[in-house]
Every structure is written in C-alpha cells, then in structure tokens.
Write a protein that holds these residues in place. Sequence first.
Motif, PDB file in Angstrom:
ATOM      1  N   UNK A 197      29.234  48.890  -7.752  1.00  0.00           N
ATOM      2  CA  UNK A 197      29.395  48.886  -9.212  1.00  0.00           C
ATOM      3  C   UNK A 197      28.151  49.335  -9.965  1.00  0.00           C
ATOM      4  N   UNK A 198      27.091  49.711  -9.237  1.00  0.00           N
ATOM      5  CA  UNK A 198      25.843  50.139  -9.869  1.00  0.00           C
ATOM      6  C   UNK A 198      25.295  51.346  -9.129  1.00  0.00           C
ATOM      7  N   UNK A 199      24.626  52.239  -9.874  1.00  0.00           N
ATOM      8  CA  UNK A 199      23.854  53.324  -9.287  1.00  0.00           C
ATOM      9  C   UNK A 199      22.384  53.021  -9.478  1.00  0.00           C
ATOM     10  N   UNK A 222      30.602  60.019 -13.016  1.00  0.00           N
ATOM     11  CA  UNK A 222      32.042  60.199 -13.250  1.00  0.00           C
ATOM     12  C   UNK A 222      32.867  59.048 -12.686  1.00  0.00           C
ATOM     13  N   UNK A 223      32.199  57.987 -12.251  1.00  0.00           N
ATOM     14  CA  UNK A 223      32.898  56.832 -11.684  1.00  0.00           C
ATOM     15  C   UNK A 223      32.932  55.688 -12.691  1.00  0.00           C
ATOM     16  N   UNK A 224      33.213  54.504 -12.213  1.00  0.00           N
ATOM     17  CA  UNK A 224      33.193  53.307 -13.061  1.00  0.00           C
ATOM     18  C   UNK A 224      31.867  52.557 -12.955  1.00  0.00           C
ATOM     19  N   UNK A 225      30.937  53.057 -12.147  1.00  0.00           N
ATOM     20  CA  UNK A 225      29.685  52.341 -11.895  1.00  0.00           C
ATOM     21  C   UNK A 225      28.758  52.397 -13.098  1.00  0.00           C
ATOM     22  N   UNK A 226      27.939  51.372 -13.234  1.00  0.00           N
ATOM     23  CA  UNK A 226      26.874  51.334 -14.236  1.00  0.00           C
ATOM     24  C   UNK A 226      25.647  52.018 -13.632  1.00  0.00           C
ATOM     25  N   UNK A 227      25.075  52.962 -14.357  1.00  0.00           N
ATOM     26  CA  UNK A 227      23.962  53.760 -13.852  1.00  0.00           C
ATOM     27  C   UNK A 227      22.639  53.277 -14.429  1.00  0.00           C
ATOM     28  N   UNK A 228      21.724  52.881 -13.536  1.00  0.00           N
ATOM     29  CA  UNK A 228      20.383  52.508 -13.970  1.00  0.00           C
ATOM     30  C   UNK A 228      19.604  53.759 -14.378  1.00  0.00           C
ATOM     31  N   UNK A 229      18.792  53.619 -15.445  1.00  0.00           N
ATOM     32  CA  UNK A 229      17.951  54.714 -15.913  1.00  0.00           C
ATOM     33  C   UNK A 229      16.537  54.184 -16.151  1.00  0.00           C
ATOM     34  N   UNK A 230      15.548  54.800 -15.514  1.00  0.00           N
ATOM     35  CA  UNK A 230      14.155  54.403 -15.717  1.00  0.00           C
ATOM     36  C   UNK A 230      13.611  55.206 -16.897  1.00  0.00           C
ATOM     37  N   UNK A 246      24.665  59.670 -22.836  1.00  0.00           N
ATOM     38  CA  UNK A 246      25.840  60.206 -23.533  1.00  0.00           C
ATOM     39  C   UNK A 246      27.000  60.394 -22.565  1.00  0.00           C
ATOM     40  N   UNK A 247      26.699  60.839 -21.352  1.00  0.00           N
ATOM     41  CA  UNK A 247      27.745  61.133 -20.379  1.00  0.00           C
ATOM     42  C   UNK A 247      28.514  59.879 -19.974  1.00  0.00           C
ATOM     43  N   UNK A 248      27.781  58.821 -19.644  1.00  0.00           N
ATOM     44  CA  UNK A 248      28.433  57.593 -19.183  1.00  0.00           C
ATOM     45  C   UNK A 248      28.687  56.603 -20.309  1.00  0.00           C
ATOM     46  N   UNK A 252      28.056  51.887 -19.636  1.00  0.00           N
ATOM     47  CA  UNK A 252      27.924  52.217 -18.214  1.00  0.00           C
ATOM     48  C   UNK A 252      26.535  52.744 -17.879  1.00  0.00           C
ATOM     49  N   UNK A 253      25.557  52.452 -18.736  1.00  0.00           N
ATOM     50  CA  UNK A 253      24.172  52.788 -18.429  1.00  0.00           C
ATOM     51  C   UNK A 253      23.305  51.572 -18.726  1.00  0.00           C
ATOM     52  N   UNK A 254      22.301  51.356 -17.880  1.00  0.00           N
ATOM     53  CA  UNK A 254      21.412  50.206 -18.028  1.00  0.00           C
ATOM     54  C   UNK A 254      19.968  50.663 -17.903  1.00  0.00           C
ATOM     55  N   UNK A 255      19.151  50.343 -18.885  1.00  0.00           N
ATOM     56  CA  UNK A 255      17.733  50.623 -18.794  1.00  0.00           C
ATOM     57  C   UNK A 255      17.103  49.653 -17.799  1.00  0.00           C
TER      58      UNK A 255
END
Length: 368
Positions: A197-199, A222-230, A246-248, A252-255
């Motif tokens: 559930x996370x990238x 393009x999935x349902x996962x939450x994407x970590x962003x540094x 913007x994409x997710x 669905x994005x987490x700092x």
Amino acid sequence: MTHISGRIVRPGAVVPGHLVLDGPVILEVAEDNRAGDDIIVPGFVDLHCHGGGGHTFTTGDPVEAGLAAAFHLGHGTTTMLASLVSSPFDLMRDAVAAYLPLARAGVIAGVHFEGPYLSGARCGAQNPEFLRDPSVEELSALVKLGEGTVRMVSIAPELPGALDAIAFLREHGVVAAIGHTDASYAETQAGVAAGATVGTHLFNGMRPLHHREPGPVVGLLSSTAVCELIADNIHLHPGMLAFAARSAGPDRTALVTDAMDATGMPDGTYDLGGQEVIVADRVARLARNGSIAGSTLTMDVALRNAVAAGISLPDAAAMASTTPARVLGLAEQTGALEAGLRADLVVLDADLRVKRVMRSGTWVEPTS
C-alpha cells in the motif's frame, strides 16, 4: 479549556478561526475573522526517518531513538516511525524488543524496516552485505515479538518470496511498501495486488521509468498505493515533486524526510548501517561510491519546499499529516485538525517556520 487562534489548515481549505481544546483532544474548530496571522497545521506524520539531531534509529538503541524522536518533535513531527536500514536478523529482532516500550509510550508510532529484502541493483545507500530474499519466517518472528510495534516493511516485489511476504504483512496488519526495486511495471502491480500500500521514496532506489517499460515509478503512481516523496530538493527536483503530487493527488502522496542522524548537525562524517557517510552542504553521500545516503531534512522544511514547488498549503499539509496518518491506520486519532482528534498541531509563522509545537494537548519547545 485551551483556545488557539490562527489560520487553520483543514482538508481542502485554510480558514481563520480558533481551536478549542479539552486536554489532549480537539473539542471544536470554530471560524473567527479576528484569528491573526499564525498558520496552524496538523502535527506532521513521518513514515520514513532514520534519525536526527545526532541520534539514530538504525542501531536499535532505545536511548538514541528517544533523542532522535525528540529532535523531530521539535520540528513538528508528532507521529513517526523509527526506520532501520538493511541489517542482520539479530539486530532487527533486538531493535523490535528495544523499541516496543517506546511505541507503547507513544514516543514512536512503531518500526519501519527499510530492508533487508531489497534489490542489489537498486540498493542505493543500503549495505549490500545484509541484503537477502524476503523471509516469512523472519517476518513472523518479528511481528510476533513486536506485538504491534512492526508497522511497515519495504520490500522489492521482484525478489523470490516477495509476494508471499507482502501477503503475510497485509494479513497481519503491517504496511507493506515497495522500494529499492528493479521491478518491471507488471511486477510492481503484482506487489500492489498482493497487498502493498506504499511506495518507498518514489523515484529513489528504483529502476528509472521508460516509455516502453514504465517500471515501478509509473506502476506505483497508477496504482492505489501511497507514494512517499522526499521533499528536500536534492532527492527530487521541485518540478518532479509537483508532478508526482499532481499525478497521484494529496490522498496518495506522503511527504517523508528519510532523515539520518546528521540532520540538524554540522557537515562531517557519519555512519549509516555500518557504512561511512560524508555530509557536505546538507547532502549526505556514501563515502565508497557517492550514493545519496538518506537526508538532512525535517518535516517543516519538507512542507515549505512542497509549497514552494507549487503545491497548495492544504494539499501539502494533507501530504505531511493526513495521508500518512491514514496509511498507519491512525486517521481517527490524528492527522487533521478536526473535533474529536488528538490535539497534535504545529503553529507556523507567515513564512511557514515553526513557532510552537503541540502534542496531545501539551506544548513542546521547537529545536534549532
């Protein structure tokens, strides 16, 4: 009762008003045009942090862990996972036992194992000596020992046994994250289908995207996962940060910080997972090959960088608090400024710099 006035950042909006607190809980959020210029955001939730203030989570030392958590609390992180790097099983086991009391006391929200079940081709600053294929046997022992302390494990889904390990984690309430991976698009999607559930820090430690083989980056976006962003403007260009957000979308994005013990400390030589790291001008790199080795980021700076990249303040606050709280299953406790939730908040000035931090209704002093 305690009243805190300012421009309150709520889901999708910034409203002038005040918070009414009853001990550790938000009792009411009321609009008030005389609220003043302070900006109030939810306490930050960091899913990925290895240390800070000269202290580390990576050695399994509970005193070090408590001091690292206190450092980041001063920068507004009211909820955090203690992230370890790839390690021998004995260290992983000892760290779970040592950190279990800290998790029960609320000093940390639990443990994140970034490895050792990672791709050798995309190991980045992970110590290749400790990499190995996923082991349900190891994970089972750690989960049982932790009694809820093990909260997230990063895994490369293309490795033998990875999908079984991801399914095991899902079944036992542990977040499975896809990271440090050379997976194809299809292999990444299979990892999500198995329960990931996370990238883990999207783009970093991943096969680069290509228009004929999108790989893990597009597979995760393009999935349902939450994407970590540094959001340190080093791991990711601000334009790429904004593109991914913007994409997710903010849901669905987490700092995250991916911070190491050098955070808040002078330039010099440090250690990460038994490897020498040289920090110069905020950038941490492995001495042996120059790979970026974690960050010197704090969540308040991540929020400022996200806003500077063009992400709205409500969206950036969601990425720093609301979304990661939901990842951890804590949305009914923290991550937003709403009645009934815990009074975890950060008071910022007009430049989004920390003035005061509150955790569970109690003020803590900011750290430098």
